[in-house]
Scaffold this motif. Sequence first.
Motif, short mmCIF file in Angstrom:
data_model
loop_
_atom_site.label_atom_id
_atom_site.label_comp_id
_atom_site.label_asym_id
_atom_site.label_seq_id
_atom_site.Cartn_x
_atom_site.Cartn_y
_atom_site.Cartn_z
N ASP A 66 -63.19 -20.46 66.80
CA ASP A 66 -64.17 -21.22 67.57
C ASP A 66 -63.39 -22.33 68.29
O ASP A 66 -63.12 -23.38 67.73
N ILE A 75 -58.68 -19.04 72.89
CA ILE A 75 -59.32 -17.81 72.42
C ILE A 75 -58.71 -16.58 73.09
O ILE A 75 -58.44 -15.56 72.44
N LEU A 86 -57.87 -12.35 71.58
CA LEU A 86 -58.89 -11.30 71.71
C LEU A 86 -58.37 -9.92 71.35
O LEU A 86 -59.05 -9.14 70.68
N ILE A 129 -65.86 -14.29 66.88
CA ILE A 129 -65.71 -15.36 67.88
C ILE A 129 -67.10 -15.91 68.14
O ILE A 129 -68.06 -15.16 68.28
N VAL A 161 -62.81 -7.53 69.72
CA VAL A 161 -63.42 -8.49 68.79
C VAL A 161 -64.46 -7.76 67.94
O VAL A 161 -65.29 -7.01 68.46
N VAL A 189 -69.30 -10.87 67.77
CA VAL A 189 -69.44 -11.98 68.71
C VAL A 189 -70.79 -12.65 68.46
O VAL A 189 -71.83 -11.98 68.48
#
Length: 303
Positions: free
Chosen positions: A161, A167, A171, A178, A211, A214
């Motif tokens: 976060d 970020i 990925l 995330i 990811v 999400v």
Amino acid sequence: MIYTLTLNPSVDYIMELDSFQKGGLNRSEKESAFPGGKGINVSRVLHVLNVECVALGFAGGFTGEYIKQFLNEEKIQTDFVEVEEASRINVKVKSDDETEINGSGPSIREEHIQKLLQQISSLTEEDMIVLAGSIPGSVPKSFYQEIAERCKEQGTKVIIDAEKNLIQPVLSLNPFLIKPNHHELGEMFDVKIESVDDAIHYGKKLKDYGVENVMVSMAEKGALLLTGKEVLYSSVPSGELQSSVGAGDSTVAGFLAGLARGWRIEDAFRLGTSAGSATAYSIGLCSSEKVESLFEEIQITKK
């Protein structure tokens, strides 16, 4: 075990005044001091929800001791790497409006970085680590990426976060979760997220990078969890907004607490939303009573 990482923790010193005069003498009516930092917020809410965790990061000086002492008194485990300079103080002056003055934090040397990486290398596939917040100027901007690479090798689940530039390099390393808000999600794709459908569209784009989950918080419009091939939508419980500070951290903590309890992912998502809302409707972080009072109000539906 759940670990949280706060690279630049702080002592948040809050002063409340009836009025503030720039350039003059001001006297506070009320003062308080708390340990600050997104990872620390996650640890504190996990503790409120009776889930064990360990707070990691860098801490030094009398302020670092205050941070550790405060958390230890709350029965939260800490394992901070000791640095020579004092941890930062962030001053928040609350009057007719709010003024913040944030410290820059201590210098972090290569030996401190390596010691922290050794700690992280001892984690296993049974563990999770939350990478939360900014990276100090003396730490390489690729540090979250380096941590995520190590965690992928050892099977440790990574939750991140943080801001866009921290970020994006992570990925492709298949992080477990995330959690951007809709503004942050829009920034990642240089668009404006205005609807739930927009958030679903761009949330799926994040999943396409690899990811696993999400979660997108959308304030009064609710929240989304994209997991596997499902898209879950969470309603927002009724309440009056007091402060959004820490609400996102509380959402992450609630979700992880639900998973740690062995709950279905839908119920873990509901606990995350209730913890985030409970913090938003409180001064400071949420209480367990507030979280429980909101939990039953929240409806989880499939999109």
